[in-house]
Design an enzyme around this catalytic site. Sequence first.
Site, PDB file in Angstrom:
ATOM      1  N   TYR A  22       0.814  -1.217   0.000  1.00  0.00           N
ATOM      2  CA  TYR A  22       0.000   0.000   0.000  1.00  0.00           C
ATOM      3  C   TYR A  22       0.848   1.268   0.000  1.00  0.00           C
ATOM      4  O   TYR A  22       0.540   2.224   0.722  1.00  0.00           O
ATOM      5  CB  TYR A  22      -0.915   0.050   1.234  1.00  0.00           C
ATOM      6  N   TYR A  74     -14.815  -4.378   3.404  1.00  0.00           N
ATOM      7  CA  TYR A  74     -13.472  -4.830   3.040  1.00  0.00           C
ATOM      8  C   TYR A  74     -13.368  -6.302   3.405  1.00  0.00           C
ATOM      9  O   TYR A  74     -13.564  -6.673   4.569  1.00  0.00           O
ATOM     10  CB  TYR A  74     -12.370  -4.045   3.768  1.00  0.00           C
ATOM     11  N   ASP A  94     -17.904 -12.327   8.050  1.00  0.00           N
ATOM     12  CA  ASP A  94     -16.459 -12.140   7.984  1.00  0.00           C
ATOM     13  C   ASP A  94     -16.020 -11.553   9.328  1.00  0.00           C
ATOM     14  O   ASP A  94     -16.057 -10.345   9.523  1.00  0.00           O
ATOM     15  CB  ASP A  94     -16.113 -11.199   6.819  1.00  0.00           C
ATOM     16  N   LYS A 103      -6.939 -13.050  11.533  1.00  0.00           N
ATOM     17  CA  LYS A 103      -6.201 -12.081  12.368  1.00  0.00           C
ATOM     18  C   LYS A 103      -5.913 -12.537  13.812  1.00  0.00           C
ATOM     19  O   LYS A 103      -4.863 -13.090  14.068  1.00  0.00           O
ATOM     20  CB  LYS A 103      -6.910 -10.729  12.342  1.00  0.00           C
TER      21      LYS A 103
HETATM   22  C1  LIG Z   1      -7.790  -8.181   7.190  1.00  0.00           C
HETATM   23  C2  LIG Z   1      -9.113  -8.607   6.732  1.00  0.00           C
HETATM   24  C3  LIG Z   1      -9.262  -9.566   5.717  1.00  0.00           C
HETATM   25  C4  LIG Z   1      -8.090 -10.139   4.975  1.00  0.00           C
HETATM   26  O1  LIG Z   1      -7.223 -10.874   5.778  1.00  0.00           O
HETATM   27  P1  LIG Z   1      -5.718 -11.135   5.290  1.00  0.00           P
HETATM   28  O2  LIG Z   1      -5.167 -12.068   6.327  1.00  0.00           O
HETATM   29  O3  LIG Z   1      -5.034  -9.821   5.263  1.00  0.00           O
HETATM   30  O4  LIG Z   1      -5.789 -11.772   3.960  1.00  0.00           O
HETATM   31  C5  LIG Z   1     -10.541  -9.983   5.392  1.00  0.00           C
HETATM   32  N1  LIG Z   1     -11.619  -9.472   6.018  1.00  0.00           N
HETATM   33  C6  LIG Z   1     -11.513  -8.549   6.983  1.00  0.00           C
HETATM   34  C7  LIG Z   1     -12.749  -8.048   7.661  1.00  0.00           C
HETATM   35  C8  LIG Z   1     -10.268  -8.063   7.363  1.00  0.00           C
HETATM   36  O5  LIG Z   1     -10.168  -7.119   8.303  1.00  0.00           O
END
Ligand SMILES: *Cc1c(COP(=O)(O)O)cnc(C)c1O
Length: 421
Positions: free
Chosen positions: A10, A138, A241, A270
């Site tokens: 980025y 996102y 998600d 995460k």
């Molecule tokens: C960070 C994130 C992703 C992507 O995860 P990566 O491990 O970076 O591929 C997907 N969804 C959400 C809500 C995120 O915050």
Amino acid sequence: MQDTTLWFPYAQMKHLEVNYEVETGEGPYIQFTNGMRLLDATCSWWCMIHGYRHPDVTQAIHDQADKLAHVMLGGLKNQPAADLAAKLVEITPEGLNHVFFSDSGSVGMEVAMKMAVQFWQNQGITAKCKMASLLKAYHGDTTGCMSVCDPEEGMHSMFRGLLPEQHFAPAPEASFTASADEVAADIAKLRQVFEQHHHEIAGFMVEPLLQAAGGLNMYSPLYLQEARKLCDEFDILFIFDEVATGFGRTGKLFAADHAGVTPDIMVLSKGLTGGYVGHAATIANDRVFDAFWDDDAGKAFMHGPTFMGNPLACAVALKSIEVFERDDYLERISTLNRVLQDELLEFSHPEVKATRVLGATGVIEVHDAASLKGVQDFAITQGVWLRPFGRFLYTMPPYIISEAELRQITGAMKDWFSRDQ
Ligand SMILES: *Cc1c(COP(=O)(O)O)cnc(C)c1O
């Protein structure tokens, strides 16, 4: 000229100056080769929930490395993977019973999308092959994930030609504490999209309660309850998600817990491993799983990342969850929440559009992104590492941070607005 062998994310490499090199970390601090140490306000993109060098979590990965660092999950079981699957079924909302591992949040979301589409294919319903998503969403940077990120606000508009077209509903506007009436307006907009396109929508995916990297938008648990009903009415799988919201970030273990809603598929990453190794879990309910359960080999789920179920990742995730429970992180998070509310909610300044707090997330939104130019360097002089994006100055600290340390972070965020111009 700077060394260009290491390509940073980025960032325009031509203008990027990376002056600091991290050597170690300790608790909420990152420590640099030049001797400086900074409080990490965003715990390395929100994943280092125990801070750095947590003794128990670090020990767990050492111990596992001595036994078995990796083995394929193709036809072979390993104990950490089996134990972590069982633990995730235990702690996630009732009904999520089948855990598919992969190596990152983006891939976990790709898995969820493939699972949703094949769920319908396996039942002979071939038209349901698109996703519905929200503006300001996102969901990751891979190709499938880019297609379900906000198409305008996101960073992915130049790839439009590559991406499958999906359906989008407006981002929910009714806040976390909004009334049912306020939420009804958001839900009416979602209903419109479902009414028009449900024939081709396999699943509706949301970041529950907190749209993170797409604009730190916080919304009502009632929205999730109503959206659950709509998904059932229109035969659409509901996909959470929880890559960012999972493991306490919104104040409960999962954002789903605020609403008492069980999605059909939930994705975690995460915080899953306490940030120690990349890993993700895509967890399905019985209804989804049963659509793959057949004598026909062609109905098997055809996906299998090399590193899925990696023993190091699973062992460290198990220890991370154990520490989370043992040290009552939810109680810590509610303390952090009170500090963030106390520090940020009343804060105002002509450059500031709004402040928001949910769980261990605190945001100052400005009217114009230009207001945040220079804030990172300023925060460093205050002993804090901040990484704002767009119009958002925020903190998502590690849960082991002390009250005083958190006030140092919010102090730096607020003091920026009284800097000498
Ligand atoms: C960070 C994130 C992703 C992507 O995860 P990566 O491990 O970076 O591929 C997907 N969804 C959400 C809500 C995120 O915050």
